[in-house]
Scaffold this active site. Structure first.
Site, PDB file in Angstrom:
ATOM      1  N   LEU A  30       0.821  -1.221   0.000  1.00 46.74           N
ATOM      2  CA  LEU A  30       0.000   0.000   0.000  1.00 46.74           C
ATOM      3  C   LEU A  30       0.854   1.271   0.000  1.00 46.74           C
ATOM      4  O   LEU A  30       0.542   2.225  -0.725  1.00 46.74           O
ATOM      5  CB  LEU A  30      -0.954   0.013   1.201  1.00 46.74           C
ATOM      6  CG  LEU A  30      -2.357  -0.549   0.992  1.00 46.74           C
ATOM      7  CD1 LEU A  30      -3.159  -0.462   2.284  1.00 46.74           C
ATOM      8  CD2 LEU A  30      -3.089   0.193  -0.118  1.00 46.74           C
ATOM      9  N   ILE A  53       1.807   2.860  -3.424  1.00 45.09           N
ATOM     10  CA  ILE A  53       0.894   3.778  -4.111  1.00 45.09           C
ATOM     11  C   ILE A  53       0.529   4.982  -3.254  1.00 45.09           C
ATOM     12  O   ILE A  53       0.064   5.995  -3.770  1.00 45.09           O
ATOM     13  CB  ILE A  53      -0.387   3.059  -4.602  1.00 45.09           C
ATOM     14  CG1 ILE A  53      -1.108   2.364  -3.450  1.00 45.09           C
ATOM     15  CG2 ILE A  53      -0.049   2.074  -5.692  1.00 45.09           C
ATOM     16  CD1 ILE A  53      -2.442   1.741  -3.841  1.00 45.09           C
ATOM     17  N   GLU A  54       0.759   4.875  -1.944  1.00 42.23           N
ATOM     18  CA  GLU A  54       0.455   6.005  -1.067  1.00 42.23           C
ATOM     19  C   GLU A  54       1.553   7.067  -1.108  1.00 42.23           C
ATOM     20  O   GLU A  54       1.276   8.253  -1.193  1.00 42.23           O
ATOM     21  CB  GLU A  54       0.273   5.517   0.376  1.00 42.23           C
ATOM     22  CG  GLU A  54      -1.048   4.829   0.651  1.00 42.23           C
ATOM     23  CD  GLU A  54      -2.228   5.809   0.649  1.00 42.23           C
ATOM     24  OE1 GLU A  54      -2.001   7.022   0.723  1.00 42.23           O
ATOM     25  OE2 GLU A  54      -3.370   5.343   0.554  1.00 42.23           O
ATOM     26  N   SER A  55       2.815   6.623  -1.005  1.00 46.91           N
ATOM     27  CA  SER A  55       3.904   7.588  -0.811  1.00 46.91           C
ATOM     28  C   SER A  55       5.136   7.321  -1.661  1.00 46.91           C
ATOM     29  O   SER A  55       6.110   8.061  -1.551  1.00 46.91           O
ATOM     30  CB  SER A  55       4.329   7.562   0.662  1.00 46.91           C
ATOM     31  OG  SER A  55       4.836   6.269   1.001  1.00 46.91           O
ATOM     32  N   TYR A 100      -7.612   3.280  -7.394  1.00 46.81           N
ATOM     33  CA  TYR A 100      -6.775   2.926  -6.245  1.00 46.81           C
ATOM     34  C   TYR A 100      -6.573   1.420  -6.126  1.00 46.81           C
ATOM     35  O   TYR A 100      -5.442   0.951  -5.959  1.00 46.81           O
ATOM     36  CB  TYR A 100      -7.409   3.483  -4.972  1.00 46.81           C
ATOM     37  CG  TYR A 100      -6.492   3.482  -3.780  1.00 46.81           C
ATOM     38  CD1 TYR A 100      -5.471   4.418  -3.669  1.00 46.81           C
ATOM     39  CD2 TYR A 100      -6.637   2.555  -2.760  1.00 46.81           C
ATOM     40  CE1 TYR A 100      -4.627   4.434  -2.580  1.00 46.81           C
ATOM     41  CE2 TYR A 100      -5.806   2.557  -1.666  1.00 46.81           C
ATOM     42  CZ  TYR A 100      -4.799   3.496  -1.577  1.00 46.81           C
ATOM     43  OH  TYR A 100      -3.955   3.498  -0.492  1.00 46.81           O
TER      44      TYR A 100
END
Length: 430
Positions: free
Chosen positions: A140, A143-145, A247
């Site tokens: 995760l 794609i988040e940071s 997402y």
């Protein structure tokens, strides 16, 4: 476009932009899907992070790293199907677009993330294991940071797991003027695992959980309601916010590329693992520069090891203990020189006063008429200066500090040869 079923052939005029893709199905219907913000991060900025500059290098032995093979749809379907995951990883046109982005334009960023994963994945896995969650959730933060612990989104989400302020505080991440624990890789990872666990208790479906992590459970419930109670992500898909529609496909693509990078001629950056670290409790407020100077540690290394301290200050009180993370080899140095650390340039680096004395001198009332112009009034103020009456027990140093000047200036203004002063005498301070 058949999402969740067999894929359709994309039209020739499907377009890709920096922030979103437009997918056109075989019926000519266009749909805009937004890329997660981290998929547009500049690789140069990621490589300027301390950990990247210090411990990551290009793999010069890698061959053909800019040649991205193209495979038949069936190959992607088989590869996704055979990944050892609890969360389903289905194939469709949108997933393909995200795989294409990671294996194409973002291939050098993927190389960075493969190298940086050596720093962070063990932390993620430990936190997920603590809550008995699927380990594929460790992707995760890709794609988040883009694995940047200091990442801040345009809406203020912060850290590897991109916590918003309210959600971070809800999961016991401390955020104030000096501390932002959303940037702490360990604390934020356990908070994220806790949050994901709570979301699963609500939805009982990992795709819905991942979507809710992006846009919040309220938006998912709203989409479920609009889809007449459907609880399948791919069925509520049209009712989701634009970015959330991309997402889950981005999450599937991140899992794919982190497993099948070799097949796309992507080489991980070579990684030199940093020295082991440990934490030590600090007894007083301390500035990272104090530790760096006395213990001879690179200040940038200290900042990288302690990213939650926003202004390089570690606030510690008798009620709330704080700790600093140091290379294990430097723990002894800190303990042996702790008092010297606290004293080093303390007035300069930690200038906030605990107690102040209020100036209780009665201002002199002048009988002169007020000046007609601001310029002449200012000139008179400068030429007239300011005097105080020395009180019993006062010293030149105390008077200088209270009046924003120095002992040397006071001596010069008053023609003093030494620091001896007497109570009751007048003293010019400016």
């Amino acid at each position: 476009m058949c999402i969740g079923g067999s894929s359709t052939i994309l039209a020739q005029n499907d377009t890709v932009t920096v922030d979103e893709i437009t997918v056109t199905d075989d019926k000519g219907i266009k749909e805009v899907v937004a890329f997660p913000e981290a998929m547009n991060y500049d690789l140069d900025s990621l490589m300027n992070l301390y950990m990247s500059k210090t411990y990551l290098d290009e793999d010069n032995d890698c061959q053909m790293k800019d040649v991205n093979p193209v495979f038949a749809k069936e190959v992607y379907i088989e590869r996704l199907k055979h990944m050892p995951t609890v969360i389903e990883m289905p194939y469709n046109d949108v997933v393909q677009k995200f795989i294409d982005r990671y294996s194409g334009r973002l291939r050098h960023s993927v190389s960075y993330m493969l190298g940086a994963s050596n720093f962070y994945m063990p932390i993620f896995e430990e936190a997920l294991e603590a809550y008995n969650l699927p380990l594929e959730l460790k992707y995760l933060p890709i794609i988040e940071s883009a694995l940047n612990p200091k990442a801040v989104s345009r809406v203020g989400a912060t850290g590897l797991w991109q916590f918003m302020l309210a959600t971070g505080k809800q999961y016991d991440l401390k955020v104030n003027s000096l501390i932002d624990e959303r940037c702490d890789p360990v604390k934020s990872s356990y908070a994220a695992a806790h949050y994901l666990s709570d979301l699963y208790k609500i939805f009982g479906d990992w795709n819905l959980v991942i979507a809710a992590y992006n846009c919040g459970p309220a938006q998912i419930n709203k989409a479920i309601h609009r889809a007449d109670g459907e609880r399948d992500y791919w069925q509520i898909y049209p009712y989701l916010p634009k970015e959330t529609r991309g997402y889950v496909p981005a999450f599937i693509a991140a899992n794919y590329i982190m497993n099948y990078y070799c097949e796309h001629n992507i080489c991980p950056m070579t990684t030199r693992l940093p020295a082991q670290t440990d934490t030590v409790v600090v007894k007083r407020n301390v500035h990272l520069e104090q530790i760096a100077a006395v213990c001879n540690i690179d200040i940038e290394q200290l900042r990288a090891l302690n990213p939650s301290y926003r202004r390089d200050i570690i606030p510690s009180t008798t009620a709330i203990e704080a700790s600093v993370r140091l290379p294990q080899t430097d723990i002894g140095k800190f303990i042996d020189n702790e008092e010297e650390v606290y004293e080093y340039k303390a007035d300069e680096l930690l200038p906030k006063r605990s107690v102040v004395i209020v100036n209780d001198n009665t201002p002199a009332i002048s009988s002169r008429p007020k000046a007609r112009s601001g310029r002449s009034a200012r000139n008179r103020k400068v030429s007239g200066g300011k005097t105080i009456t020395i009180r019993s027990g006062q010293t030149l140093s105390e008077i200088a500090k209270r009046n924003g000047t120095t002992v040397a200036k006071l001596k010069r203004l008053n023609g003093l040869k030494n620091s001896n002063i007497r109570a009751g005498k007048k003293l010019r301070v400016r």
